[in-house]
Design an enzyme around this catalytic site. Structure first.
Site, mmCIF file in Angstrom:
data_model
loop_
_atom_site.group_PDB
_atom_site.id
_atom_site.type_symbol
_atom_site.label_atom_id
_atom_site.label_comp_id
_atom_site.label_asym_id
_atom_site.label_seq_id
_atom_site.Cartn_x
_atom_site.Cartn_y
_atom_site.Cartn_z
ATOM 1 N N GLY A 1 67.698 109.109 57.517
ATOM 2 C CA GLY A 1 68.957 108.488 57.119
ATOM 3 C C GLY A 1 68.862 107.344 56.142
ATOM 4 N N GLU B 1 62.030 109.999 60.576
ATOM 5 C CA GLU B 1 62.252 111.366 60.067
ATOM 6 C C GLU B 1 62.937 111.322 58.698
ATOM 7 O OE1 GLU B 1 64.853 113.181 62.943
ATOM 8 O OE2 GLU B 1 63.420 113.043 64.585
ATOM 9 N N GLY C 1 64.001 112.144 54.915
ATOM 10 C CA GLY C 1 64.001 113.274 53.995
ATOM 11 C C GLY C 1 64.384 112.784 52.611
ATOM 12 N N ARG C 2 65.670 112.444 52.476
ATOM 13 C CA ARG C 2 66.223 112.043 51.178
ATOM 14 C C ARG C 2 65.437 110.900 50.518
ATOM 15 N NH1 ARG C 2 71.796 112.520 50.189
ATOM 16 N NH2 ARG C 2 72.113 112.539 52.446
ATOM 17 N N ARG D 1 75.973 119.609 45.912
ATOM 18 C CA ARG D 1 76.382 118.295 46.421
ATOM 19 C C ARG D 1 77.673 117.758 45.780
ATOM 20 N NH1 ARG D 1 74.145 114.058 46.664
ATOM 21 N NH2 ARG D 1 74.401 113.640 48.863
ATOM 22 N N TYR E 1 80.412 117.351 48.652
ATOM 23 C CA TYR E 1 80.607 115.969 49.163
ATOM 24 C C TYR E 1 81.223 115.035 48.123
ATOM 25 C CZ TYR E 1 76.603 117.746 51.892
ATOM 26 O OH TYR E 1 75.744 118.514 52.621
ATOM 27 N N CYS F 1 83.022 130.944 38.982
ATOM 28 C CA CYS F 1 84.457 131.140 38.819
ATOM 29 C C CYS F 1 85.287 130.400 39.848
ATOM 30 C CB CYS F 1 84.757 132.626 38.851
ATOM 31 S SG CYS F 1 83.864 133.443 37.549
ATOM 32 N N GLU F 2 85.187 129.126 39.871
ATOM 33 C CA GLU F 2 86.144 128.316 40.647
ATOM 34 C C GLU F 2 86.134 126.887 40.129
ATOM 35 O OE1 GLU F 2 84.841 127.282 44.797
ATOM 36 O OE2 GLU F 2 83.879 129.229 44.589
ATOM 37 N N TYR G 1 68.065 117.880 49.068
ATOM 38 C CA TYR G 1 69.295 118.631 49.323
ATOM 39 C C TYR G 1 69.830 119.288 48.041
ATOM 40 C CZ TYR G 1 68.789 115.958 53.576
ATOM 41 O OH TYR G 1 68.275 115.405 54.718
#
Ligand code: LLP
Length: 416
Positions: free
Chosen positions: A238, A272, A274-275, A313, A317, A344-345, A372
């Site tokens: 985190g 732990e 990650g990012r 991402r 988000y 296509c969006e 991510y």
């Protein structure tokens, strides 16, 4: 500096990113080994005052070469699926250094982890504890378990990645955790060795993290009074980074705060992350296919060859990633752009309202894409996923080749 302009060319370490784009095409993910090395060592030194073990969170970037870099620094691994465990094994890393998190572990995943002899299961519910016990009995093993406590602390982050509040699906309350420890302590196939929490991702303040630790310590002390002595306290990941102008988590003060709150307790701290170990060590290279200038006050679109399927991402988000031109002195003059992909969006954008010069054919780097990014890529619109490249000093190597259409079609059969 991992990224810098040298002779007007954006470099990662000592490699001009345009060289990679020309050699391998776009879109491509490119990671810096130096960044990974430095990020792990900085975290270790921030926690030097406390016995600490880093378990790299595989979900952030699970490429085998990245796992090997982490293992070379002595990291273990935090996994959330049998697939991630297979990756750790395929990378030649030690299953005994793995902790297994996640709310939905299947029987097959638990059996696989027990047979390989992982370090510990982070248990998220009573039924999961029962299942682990049953499977361990079946395989004549003893499973080391840690209860994931939901400390009901607000991590003050995006609601999708906030995990430590009562309304989130993760972990159990302190009261339930106490019951589960008693249950585990009486079970010959369970060994309660730790306690854990993970309150969310991209956290920029130390307070919620330290508040969660304080909550865990109340339980650790209560358990000790009942003669259940834990070996480790896992604070999850985190640690927030800087994408734009947000403050990154101050890891020095986090490490200092942990040492202080821990007092003389003997448990090893598990982390732990990650990012924070990978995000700012990676970019996504892309090329502008078409320029669509807006009439009057309509927006200008730069249609690039990377899309939401490559980096979801921003769409998912509303995440902000910086976009840098690979050549700092482009011919076109700066305008405000909506940088969008070919999917296509209208949710398919990488960046909105960015002022920079872009002309057709220009190469761009979407930054902070080392975490991510590729792991959340998909084949939406039957697009092949990008290749991945690792830069080390003045060299680079392909650590995953670009996906081809045959890769995608291989799993399908025509049904008449
Ligand atoms: N441990 C557990 C139990 C986790 O669930 C996570 C992340 C981590 C560790 C690593 O957290 P980190 O250090 O990376 O913040 N896809 C989202 C992020 C989801 C994070 C999920 N859990 C994004 O792109 O922002």
């Amino acid at each position: 500096m991992i990224l810098s302009y040298q002779d007007n060319q954006l470099h990662m370490e000592e490699v001009a990113l345009a060289t990679i784009a020309e050699a391998l095409g776009t879109p491509s993910y490119v990671y810096s080994k130096r960044y990974l090395d430095e990020a792990v060592e900085q975290l270790k030194s921030a926690f030097a005052g406390t016995p600490t073990k880093i378990h790299y969170s595989v979900k952030a970037n699970s490429n085998l070469s990245i796992l090997r870099v982490m293992a070379a620094h002595g990291c273990g691994f935090d996994i959330v699926s049998g697939g991630e465990l297979s990756r750790v094994v395929a990378a030649g890393c030690e299953p005994g250094e793995v902790i297994f998190s996640g709310v939905g572990k299947t029987v097959e995943e638990i059996d696989y982890a027990l047979k390989l002899g992982i370090h510990c299961f982070n248990v998220e519910s009573e039924q999961e504890l029962n299942r682990i016990s049953e499977r361990a009995r079946n395989l004549q093993k003893v499973a080391a378990v840690s209860m994931r406590v939901n400390p009901n602390v607000d991590a003050q982050t995006h609601p999708y990645i906030s995990t430590g509040l009562r309304e989130n699906k993760f972990g159990v309350s302190a009261a339930v955790a106490m019951q589960l420890y008693q249950r585990a302590n009486e079970d010959p196939h369970l060994n309660p060795t730790g306690i854990d929490c993970h309150i969310g991702s991209q956290i920029s303040q130390t307070e919620p993290l330290l508040e969660a630790l304080t909550g865990l310590l109340t339980l650790v002390d209560d358990l000790e009074r009942q003669s259940i002595k834990l070996e480790h306290i896992d604070l999850g990941g985190g640690m927030g980074i800087q994408y734009k102008d947000e403050d990154p988590l101050d890891i020095e003060s986090y490490g200092g705060g942990v040492a202080q709150i821990l007092g003389g307790r003997e448990q090893t701290i598990f982390l732990e992350p990650g990012r924070s170990l990978t995000a700012n060590g990676g970019v996504l290279l892309t090329r502008a296919e078409y320029i669509k200038p807006g009439a009057e006050d309509a927006p200008n679109f730069a249609v690039v060859d990377a899309a939401m399927n490559d980096l979801i991402r921003p769409a998912l988000y509303q995440a902000w990633h910086d976009v840098l031109p690979l050549k700092s002195a482009e011919s076109a003059c700066a305008k405000t752009w909506q940088i969008v992909g070919p999917v296509c969006e209208s949710g398919d954008f990488l960046a909105k309202d960015r002022e920079l010069p872009i002309a057709q054919g220009d190469l761009l780097a979407v930054t902070s894409a080392g975490a991510y990014g590729m792991v959340q890529a998909s084949n939406y619109n039957s697009r092949g996923r990008p290749c991945e490249v690792l830069v080390d000093g003045d060299t680079f190597s392909v650590i995953r080749r670009r996906e081809t259409i045959s890769d995608q079609l291989r799993l399908e059969r025509e049904q008449l």
